[in-house]
Scaffold this motif. Sequence first.
Motif, PDB file in Angstrom:
ATOM      1  N   LEU A 160       0.809  -1.233  -0.130  1.00  0.00           N
ATOM      2  CA  LEU A 160       0.011  -0.032   0.015  1.00  0.00           C
ATOM      3  C   LEU A 160       0.845   1.199   0.053  1.00  0.00           C
ATOM      4  N   GLN A 161       0.407   2.353  -0.944  1.00  0.00           N
ATOM      5  CA  GLN A 161       1.370   3.270  -1.063  1.00  0.00           C
ATOM      6  C   GLN A 161       0.284   4.474  -1.061  1.00  0.00           C
ATOM      7  N   THR A 162       0.373   5.525  -0.001  1.00  0.00           N
ATOM      8  CA  THR A 162      -0.710   6.651   0.163  1.00  0.00           C
ATOM      9  C   THR A 162      -0.106   7.734  -0.745  1.00  0.00           C
TER      10      THR A 162
ATOM     11  N   LEU B 270      -7.781   7.627   6.345  1.00  0.00           N
ATOM     12  CA  LEU B 270      -7.330   6.313   7.323  1.00  0.00           C
ATOM     13  C   LEU B 270      -7.884   6.450   8.660  1.00  0.00           C
ATOM     14  N   ARG B 271      -8.295   7.648   9.004  1.00  0.00           N
ATOM     15  CA  ARG B 271      -9.036   7.772  10.429  1.00  0.00           C
ATOM     16  C   ARG B 271     -10.228   8.178  10.140  1.00  0.00           C
ATOM     17  N   ARG B 272     -10.740   8.459   9.248  1.00  0.00           N
ATOM     18  CA  ARG B 272     -12.145   9.227   8.871  1.00  0.00           C
ATOM     19  C   ARG B 272     -13.275   8.164   8.372  1.00  0.00           C
ATOM     20  N   ARG B 273     -12.777   7.317   7.551  1.00  0.00           N
ATOM     21  CA  ARG B 273     -13.603   6.255   6.743  1.00  0.00           C
ATOM     22  C   ARG B 273     -13.953   4.910   7.765  1.00  0.00           C
ATOM     23  N   PRO B 274     -15.173   5.013   8.092  1.00  0.00           N
ATOM     24  CA  PRO B 274     -15.554   3.857   9.000  1.00  0.00           C
ATOM     25  C   PRO B 274     -15.371   2.486   8.204  1.00  0.00           C
ATOM     26  N   ASP B 275     -15.319   2.426   7.032  1.00  0.00           N
ATOM     27  CA  ASP B 275     -15.086   1.148   6.383  1.00  0.00           C
ATOM     28  C   ASP B 275     -13.668   0.560   6.626  1.00  0.00           C
ATOM     29  N   ILE B 276     -12.854   1.605   6.620  1.00  0.00           N
ATOM     30  CA  ILE B 276     -11.095   1.320   6.767  1.00  0.00           C
ATOM     31  C   ILE B 276     -11.099   0.918   8.080  1.00  0.00           C
ATOM     32  N   ALA B 277     -11.832   1.662   8.908  1.00  0.00           N
ATOM     33  CA  ALA B 277     -11.524   1.412  10.463  1.00  0.00           C
ATOM     34  C   ALA B 277     -11.922  -0.064  10.707  1.00  0.00           C
TER      35      ALA B 277
ATOM     36  N   GLU C  86      -6.049  -3.401   2.698  1.00  0.00           N
ATOM     37  CA  GLU C  86      -5.490  -2.668   1.425  1.00  0.00           C
ATOM     38  C   GLU C  86      -6.382  -2.404   0.579  1.00  0.00           C
ATOM     39  N   ASN C  87      -7.307  -3.082  -0.072  1.00  0.00           N
ATOM     40  CA  ASN C  87      -8.274  -2.990  -0.862  1.00  0.00           C
ATOM     41  C   ASN C  87      -9.304  -1.864  -0.409  1.00  0.00           C
ATOM     42  N   ALA C  88      -9.685  -1.845   0.911  1.00  0.00           N
ATOM     43  CA  ALA C  88     -10.660  -0.617   1.417  1.00  0.00           C
ATOM     44  C   ALA C  88      -9.776   0.574   1.229  1.00  0.00           C
TER      45      ALA C  88
ATOM     46  N   THR D  10      -9.964   1.687  -2.525  1.00  0.00           N
ATOM     47  CA  THR D  10     -11.309   2.158  -2.799  1.00  0.00           C
ATOM     48  C   THR D  10     -11.525   3.312  -2.387  1.00  0.00           C
ATOM     49  N   ALA D  11     -11.321   3.701  -1.037  1.00  0.00           N
ATOM     50  CA  ALA D  11     -11.417   5.006  -0.598  1.00  0.00           C
ATOM     51  C   ALA D  11     -10.725   6.124  -1.436  1.00  0.00           C
ATOM     52  N   PHE D  12      -9.285   6.054  -1.671  1.00  0.00           N
ATOM     53  CA  PHE D  12      -8.945   6.799  -2.395  1.00  0.00           C
ATOM     54  C   PHE D  12      -9.487   6.853  -3.773  1.00  0.00           C
ATOM     55  N   ALA D  13      -9.943   5.897  -4.585  1.00  0.00           N
ATOM     56  CA  ALA D  13     -10.553   6.010  -5.706  1.00  0.00           C
ATOM     57  C   ALA D  13     -11.886   6.773  -5.642  1.00  0.00           C
ATOM     58  N   GLU D  14     -12.683   6.531  -4.761  1.00  0.00           N
ATOM     59  CA  GLU D  14     -14.020   6.981  -4.593  1.00  0.00           C
ATOM     60  C   GLU D  14     -13.958   8.724  -4.205  1.00  0.00           C
ATOM     61  N   THR D  15     -12.770   9.054  -3.431  1.00  0.00           N
ATOM     62  CA  THR D  15     -13.078  10.356  -3.233  1.00  0.00           C
ATOM     63  C   THR D  15     -12.411  10.968  -4.336  1.00  0.00           C
ATOM     64  N   ASP D  16     -11.391  10.706  -4.888  1.00  0.00           N
ATOM     65  CA  ASP D  16     -10.768  11.448  -6.400  1.00  0.00           C
ATOM     66  C   ASP D  16     -11.865  11.362  -7.328  1.00  0.00           C
ATOM     67  N   ASN D  17     -12.518  10.370  -7.539  1.00  0.00           N
ATOM     68  CA  ASN D  17     -13.642  10.357  -8.417  1.00  0.00           C
ATOM     69  C   ASN D  17     -14.809  11.379  -8.218  1.00  0.00           C
ATOM     70  N   SER D  18     -15.212  11.585  -6.710  1.00  0.00           N
ATOM     71  CA  SER D  18     -16.142  12.510  -6.423  1.00  0.00           C
ATOM     72  C   SER D  18     -15.557  13.733  -6.587  1.00  0.00           C
ATOM     73  N   LEU D  19     -14.388  14.140  -6.144  1.00  0.00           N
ATOM     74  CA  LEU D  19     -13.873  15.413  -6.607  1.00  0.00           C
ATOM     75  C   LEU D  19     -13.804  15.941  -7.882  1.00  0.00           C
ATOM     76  N   GLY D  20     -13.233  14.825  -8.855  1.00  0.00           N
ATOM     77  CA  GLY D  20     -13.438  14.908 -10.647  1.00  0.00           C
ATOM     78  C   GLY D  20     -14.785  15.135 -10.731  1.00  0.00           C
ATOM     79  N   ALA D  21     -15.734  14.415 -10.312  1.00  0.00           N
ATOM     80  CA  ALA D  21     -17.216  14.615 -10.862  1.00  0.00           C
ATOM     81  C   ALA D  21     -17.576  16.127 -10.591  1.00  0.00           C
ATOM     82  N   ILE D  22     -17.267  16.495  -9.478  1.00  0.00           N
ATOM     83  CA  ILE D  22     -17.949  17.985  -9.083  1.00  0.00           C
ATOM     84  C   ILE D  22     -17.259  18.968 -10.035  1.00  0.00           C
ATOM     85  N   TYR D  23     -15.601  18.816 -10.141  1.00  0.00           N
ATOM     86  CA  TYR D  23     -15.298  19.620 -11.005  1.00  0.00           C
ATOM     87  C   TYR D  23     -15.547  19.708 -12.456  1.00  0.00           C
ATOM     88  N   ARG D  24     -15.814  18.793 -13.075  1.00  0.00           N
ATOM     89  CA  ARG D  24     -16.146  18.361 -14.408  1.00  0.00           C
ATOM     90  C   ARG D  24     -17.727  18.882 -14.585  1.00  0.00           C
TER      91      ARG D  24
END
Length: 460
Positions: free
Chosen positions: A29-31, A275-282, A365-367, A370-384
Amino acid sequence: MKCRAVLAGAALALAGCAAKAPPPPASSLQTPAAWRSSDSGAGAAQVEPQWWQAYGDPALTALVAAALEHNGDLRIARSRVAQYRALVGVAAAGQKANVFVDTAPTRTRQLAYNGIPYVTNVYQAEFQASYEVDVWGRLAALTDAATATYQAEQANADAAALSIAATVASGYLNLRGLDAQLALTEATLKLREESRDLAKRQFDVGYSSRLEWLQAQAEYQATAEQLPQLRRSIFEQENALAILAGGNPGPIARGAELEKLEAPSVPAGLPSELLRRRPDIARAEYNLIAVNANLQATRDQLLPSFKLTAAGGVQNLKWHDFVNAPTALWRLTGAVAAPVFEGDRVQHQTDAAAAQRDQSVFAYENAVRTAFAETDNSLGAIYRLKEQAVQNDARRATAAETLRIAHNRYRNGYASYLEELDAQRTLYNADVGRLQLKTRILVASVDLYRAMGGGWVAKK
């Protein structure tokens, strides 16, 4: 000193009897240092715990509050939390002494050596206490596993609450978008009716052809056809929201109009904060802790267990003597038990537990990814979507000017009604697109709150 050295050597030798557990897999895993989207929200407000209040709609706030209190899935999740909290107590009880009390007055009739029967009374009361000395930490590991499992269930309930709140917010915003589309279509239908009546009058006086009147009639009917479809979608959306809020299917109270609703500013945050905010990661992290503790307890099954047992009681053959001067009985036992040969059962169980641990590592690691991808997708969606809204505003302005010119040309007899009709369609489509984009931006902001953990903070 020599005795202590012998005892230490014996303990090390016994510890070597534990099953062998393979090492965990190396983390891959790489952040990321930042989000890919150019609209990363740097310097904007942080995520609030009750983020849905940022939309400024009291009806939305009340609906989310009702869902968080009465939703059936959430009530199940919270009940599971209570179940696993109790199981922590069950596991912790294994580290405490057990005390039992047994009273057994007995009356028997037997034959003596000479064949004469006789009756015997035995009055007895006994208590027994047992305690297992947790030399190797196996019982503590089982308690740690139960505690981590309970924490994972708590995180699971938090994840369910976040999902329910986001689903209700998205559903309500979609409902307001459908309301706006219905209002636009009803207003457009009145304009189509006026255009149809005008075309009919002009046809009746011979100013226009029957084709133009029929086309105006067809456009009116096409617009009227959309109303039942929109009303059905609103009806179904209301029922879905009512069920999410823990009620029966029914109407939903409205608050602010779609035009007055604004998406809150994009929350700030770095990928590492997820890593400390998403409950599914916790939840994935706590599951990993629980599996590691279970692995330790499974591995140590081959080690000897040390148990202390103390029993005491009173007994007599006569009730008077039992009450006044009973005979005291006691015993004290220390036992050491260890498996000698079980056909490698414990080693195989340890291997299975180690495989579960590896699965939990990969799931964690998958969780995170997935969190990174969902957040990045949401940021990109708002921008576009905001970029698309700018283009839509320009298209709508052009369509409105086109309709104005076409209407004047038609009124002055320089063009047919078909030209105005085409301009009306273009403007209507642009208006519908504007409402849909506004709704999608609002829903995308909800998705971003969901992706960023919704203000939930892991309880350490």
